[in-house]
Design a protein around this motif. Sequence first.
Motif, PDB file in Angstrom:
ATOM      1  N   ILE A  37       0.781  -1.269  -0.130  1.00 22.46           N
ATOM      2  CA  ILE A  37      -0.138  -0.047   0.085  1.00 22.46           C
ATOM      3  C   ILE A  37       0.695   1.310  -0.015  1.00 22.46           C
ATOM      4  O   ILE A  37       0.291   2.370   0.530  1.00 22.46           O
ATOM      5  N   HIS A  38       2.028   1.145  -0.563  1.00 24.78           N
ATOM      6  CA  HIS A  38       2.881   2.320  -0.951  1.00 24.78           C
ATOM      7  C   HIS A  38       2.048   3.276  -1.495  1.00 24.78           C
ATOM      8  O   HIS A  38       1.357   2.989  -2.427  1.00 24.78           O
ATOM      9  N   LYS A  39       2.147   4.713  -1.274  1.00 23.95           N
ATOM     10  CA  LYS A  39       1.278   5.758  -1.908  1.00 23.95           C
ATOM     11  C   LYS A  39       1.615   5.907  -3.425  1.00 23.95           C
ATOM     12  O   LYS A  39       0.574   5.954  -4.251  1.00 23.95           O
ATOM     13  N   ASN A  40       2.674   5.419  -3.919  1.00 28.65           N
ATOM     14  CA  ASN A  40       3.050   5.610  -5.341  1.00 28.65           C
ATOM     15  C   ASN A  40       2.139   4.202  -5.968  1.00 28.65           C
ATOM     16  O   ASN A  40       1.840   4.455  -7.072  1.00 28.65           O
ATOM     17  N   VAL A  41       2.106   3.120  -5.241  1.00 23.54           N
ATOM     18  CA  VAL A  41       1.494   2.059  -5.962  1.00 23.54           C
ATOM     19  C   VAL A  41       0.042   2.385  -5.986  1.00 23.54           C
ATOM     20  O   VAL A  41      -0.887   2.123  -6.992  1.00 23.54           O
ATOM     21  N   VAL A  42      -0.302   2.859  -5.009  1.00 22.56           N
ATOM     22  CA  VAL A  42      -1.834   3.126  -4.645  1.00 22.56           C
ATOM     23  C   VAL A  42      -2.382   4.153  -5.818  1.00 22.56           C
ATOM     24  O   VAL A  42      -3.341   3.992  -6.352  1.00 22.56           O
ATOM     25  N   ASN A  43      -1.551   5.158  -5.955  1.00 21.58           N
ATOM     26  CA  ASN A  43      -1.965   6.162  -7.110  1.00 21.58           C
ATOM     27  C   ASN A  43      -2.124   5.378  -8.377  1.00 21.58           C
ATOM     28  O   ASN A  43      -2.708   5.929  -9.449  1.00 21.58           O
ATOM     29  N   LEU A  44      -1.101   4.570  -8.678  1.00 19.50           N
ATOM     30  CA  LEU A  44      -0.972   3.959 -10.059  1.00 19.50           C
ATOM     31  C   LEU A  44      -2.365   2.935 -10.185  1.00 19.50           C
ATOM     32  O   LEU A  44      -2.867   3.070 -11.312  1.00 19.50           O
ATOM     33  N   LEU A  45      -2.476   2.344  -9.052  1.00 25.12           N
ATOM     34  CA  LEU A  45      -3.836   1.459  -9.025  1.00 25.12           C
ATOM     35  C   LEU A  45      -5.106   2.375  -9.312  1.00 25.12           C
ATOM     36  O   LEU A  45      -6.145   1.919 -10.359  1.00 25.12           O
ATOM     37  N   ARG A  46      -5.241   3.413  -8.538  1.00 28.52           N
ATOM     38  CA  ARG A  46      -6.269   4.327  -8.776  1.00 28.52           C
ATOM     39  C   ARG A  46      -6.659   4.880 -10.294  1.00 28.52           C
ATOM     40  O   ARG A  46      -7.606   5.330 -10.500  1.00 28.52           O
ATOM     41  N   SER A  47      -5.489   4.939 -11.027  1.00 26.57           N
ATOM     42  CA  SER A  47      -5.514   5.552 -12.154  1.00 26.57           C
ATOM     43  C   SER A  47      -6.120   4.492 -13.287  1.00 26.57           C
ATOM     44  O   SER A  47      -6.563   5.052 -14.373  1.00 26.57           O
ATOM     45  N   SER A  48      -6.075   3.479 -13.125  1.00 28.75           N
ATOM     46  CA  SER A  48      -6.737   2.301 -13.799  1.00 28.75           C
ATOM     47  C   SER A  48      -8.256   1.909 -13.483  1.00 28.75           C
ATOM     48  O   SER A  48      -8.699   1.829 -12.574  1.00 28.75           O
ATOM     49  N   ASP A  49      -9.024   1.832 -14.648  1.00 30.07           N
ATOM     50  CA  ASP A  49     -10.248   1.488 -14.358  1.00 30.07           C
ATOM     51  C   ASP A  49     -10.547  -0.012 -13.958  1.00 30.07           C
ATOM     52  O   ASP A  49     -11.696  -0.450 -13.438  1.00 30.07           O
ATOM     53  N   GLU A  50      -9.325  -0.793 -14.378  1.00 26.05           N
ATOM     54  CA  GLU A  50      -9.596  -2.292 -13.720  1.00 26.05           C
ATOM     55  C   GLU A  50      -8.159  -2.471 -12.866  1.00 26.05           C
ATOM     56  O   GLU A  50      -7.145  -2.057 -13.410  1.00 26.05           O
ATOM     57  N   VAL A  51      -8.433  -3.129 -11.839  1.00 30.26           N
ATOM     58  CA  VAL A  51      -7.214  -3.712 -11.096  1.00 30.26           C
ATOM     59  C   VAL A  51      -7.618  -5.085 -10.786  1.00 30.26           C
ATOM     60  O   VAL A  51      -8.658  -5.536 -10.343  1.00 30.26           O
ATOM     61  N   ALA A  52      -6.550  -5.795 -11.039  1.00 31.66           N
ATOM     62  CA  ALA A  52      -6.412  -7.555 -10.745  1.00 31.66           C
ATOM     63  C   ALA A  52      -5.518  -7.528  -9.419  1.00 31.66           C
ATOM     64  O   ALA A  52      -4.461  -7.062  -9.424  1.00 31.66           O
ATOM     65  N   VAL A  53      -6.063  -8.109  -8.320  1.00 34.23           N
ATOM     66  CA  VAL A  53      -5.531  -8.340  -7.110  1.00 34.23           C
ATOM     67  C   VAL A  53      -5.308  -9.650  -6.949  1.00 34.23           C
ATOM     68  O   VAL A  53      -6.263 -10.707  -7.145  1.00 34.23           O
ATOM     69  N   ILE A  54      -3.964 -10.006  -6.818  1.00 40.50           N
ATOM     70  CA  ILE A  54      -3.630 -11.445  -6.792  1.00 40.50           C
ATOM     71  C   ILE A  54      -3.238 -11.795  -5.340  1.00 40.50           C
ATOM     72  O   ILE A  54      -2.773 -11.018  -4.458  1.00 40.50           O
ATOM     73  N   THR A  55      -3.847 -12.974  -4.770  1.00 43.56           N
ATOM     74  CA  THR A  55      -3.550 -13.575  -3.299  1.00 43.56           C
ATOM     75  C   THR A  55      -3.547 -14.947  -3.395  1.00 43.56           C
ATOM     76  O   THR A  55      -3.873 -15.586  -4.499  1.00 43.56           O
ATOM     77  N   THR A  56      -3.234 -15.256  -2.020  1.00 43.89           N
ATOM     78  CA  THR A  56      -3.223 -16.896  -1.928  1.00 43.89           C
ATOM     79  C   THR A  56      -3.968 -17.205  -0.670  1.00 43.89           C
ATOM     80  O   THR A  56      -4.683 -16.143  -0.156  1.00 43.89           O
ATOM     81  N   PRO A  57      -4.388 -18.442  -0.425  1.00 48.79           N
ATOM     82  CA  PRO A  57      -5.205 -18.618   0.470  1.00 48.79           C
ATOM     83  C   PRO A  57      -4.587 -18.355   1.947  1.00 48.79           C
ATOM     84  O   PRO A  57      -5.482 -18.305   2.859  1.00 48.79           O
ATOM     85  N   GLU A  58      -3.454 -17.955   2.034  1.00 45.99           N
ATOM     86  CA  GLU A  58      -2.649 -17.707   3.377  1.00 45.99           C
ATOM     87  C   GLU A  58      -3.441 -16.448   3.910  1.00 45.99           C
ATOM     88  O   GLU A  58      -3.649 -15.403   3.293  1.00 45.99           O
ATOM     89  N   PRO A  59      -3.931 -16.606   5.192  1.00 44.37           N
ATOM     90  CA  PRO A  59      -4.518 -15.325   6.020  1.00 44.37           C
ATOM     91  C   PRO A  59      -3.762 -14.153   5.924  1.00 44.37           C
ATOM     92  O   PRO A  59      -4.528 -12.996   5.635  1.00 44.37           O
ATOM     93  N   THR A  60      -2.491 -14.054   5.982  1.00 40.77           N
ATOM     94  CA  THR A  60      -1.733 -12.697   5.887  1.00 40.77           C
ATOM     95  C   THR A  60      -1.981 -12.148   4.368  1.00 40.77           C
ATOM     96  O   THR A  60      -2.176 -10.970   4.376  1.00 40.77           O
ATOM     97  N   ALA A  61      -1.934 -13.167   3.332  1.00 40.64           N
ATOM     98  CA  ALA A  61      -1.933 -12.549   2.144  1.00 40.64           C
ATOM     99  C   ALA A  61      -3.568 -12.074   1.784  1.00 40.64           C
ATOM    100  O   ALA A  61      -3.891 -10.947   0.991  1.00 40.64           O
ATOM    101  N   LEU A  62      -4.432 -12.713   2.245  1.00 37.02           N
ATOM    102  CA  LEU A  62      -5.806 -12.310   2.259  1.00 37.02           C
ATOM    103  C   LEU A  62      -6.066 -10.942   2.976  1.00 37.02           C
ATOM    104  O   LEU A  62      -6.736 -10.067   2.264  1.00 37.02           O
ATOM    105  N   THR A  63      -5.539 -10.622   4.040  1.00 32.49           N
ATOM    106  CA  THR A  63      -5.560  -9.594   4.750  1.00 32.49           C
ATOM    107  C   THR A  63      -5.227  -8.451   4.061  1.00 32.49           C
ATOM    108  O   THR A  63      -5.655  -7.240   4.034  1.00 32.49           O
ATOM    109  N   ASP A  64      -3.881  -8.638   3.597  1.00 34.66           N
ATOM    110  CA  ASP A  64      -3.114  -7.462   2.998  1.00 34.66           C
ATOM    111  C   ASP A  64      -4.003  -7.117   1.445  1.00 34.66           C
ATOM    112  O   ASP A  64      -3.746  -6.024   1.241  1.00 34.66           O
ATOM    113  N   ALA A  65      -4.352  -8.249   0.998  1.00 34.33           N
ATOM    114  CA  ALA A  65      -4.849  -8.018  -0.369  1.00 34.33           C
ATOM    115  C   ALA A  65      -6.212  -7.075  -0.248  1.00 34.33           C
ATOM    116  O   ALA A  65      -6.699  -6.326  -0.848  1.00 34.33           O
ATOM    117  N   TYR A  66      -6.954  -7.337   0.837  1.00 36.35           N
ATOM    118  CA  TYR A  66      -8.214  -6.638   1.339  1.00 36.35           C
ATOM    119  C   TYR A  66      -7.719  -5.094   1.538  1.00 36.35           C
ATOM    120  O   TYR A  66      -8.683  -4.108   1.250  1.00 36.35           O
TER     121      TYR A  66
END
Length: 291
Positions: free
Chosen positions: A144-173
């Motif tokens: 969630i670095h601000k530069n990453v978030v700014n780039l994501l917000r610029s796109s109408d579509e975002v694909a978020v990759i996660t694994t079933p691991e609880p920490t990966a899910l929490t961070d993806a959310y």
Amino acid sequence: MFDQAYKLRELVKKKVETSKPLRIIAISSGKGGVGKTNFSVNIAIVLKELGKEVLLIDADFGLANVDVISGIFPKYNLSHVISKEKSIEDIIFDGPLGIKIIPGATGLYEMANLSEEELNNLILAFETIKSEFDFVLIDTGAGIHKNVVNLLRSSDEVAVITTPEPTALTDAYAVIKLIHKDVKRIHIVVNRTDNYKEAELTAQKMINAAKKFLNIDLNYLGYILEDKVVSKANKEQTPFYLRYKDSLSSKCILNIGKKLIYEEIDLPTVKPSFSSWFEKLISNFIPAGGK
């Protein structure tokens, strides 16, 4: 002080207003190590095989390694275009199966620190490639670095990759929570899952949480099974979809690619023009009022 953002928005409108619609999908994850870049490279190849023209931009400023997975070794990147040492054509490399790759595009994160002339060079460079592609995939950084978030917000579509691991899910959310008001369509992909039931359970957790707390509908694109050929392909610096075409992981990502293309029928309003995307990108990095 001048309103740098306003001037650049006007320049974008004048130069790229005739851009054709395309799908720009930023690809990210809540944490590193979940297979985000592997997904980016291989889904680009799948889309190309399915008849689409694809540009893959490596904008992971922390661990830019699209080139490593793709088996290419470029000398130049976007910074050389900004400085006018190279043209955009000089840094667009031919990747596997004919996909196009812009390596190490960390210059996208430096827009707020660039001069007006440098930003103008960047706009002019992208304008020359605006009409060639059906898909532009952007492999962003994780977290969630601000530069990453700014780039994501610029796109109408975002694909978020996660694994079933609880920490990966929490961070993806956490990523989804930060971008959901600005992004029209958020996809989720469950990677490294043992079976489809585990994947669907993982996806449903994300879907339920997003609906309950954010009031949005996530789009479940699919899953990729845990497969030892992925690490083998990485060591060979070859995309797994090309080297191990009959593997479980390859079949999974092919299904995801087909779903992405099939969705085009139902998502006519999600496709931005190149100009609208770049204008939004500039606005996110350079707020109105200048630097």
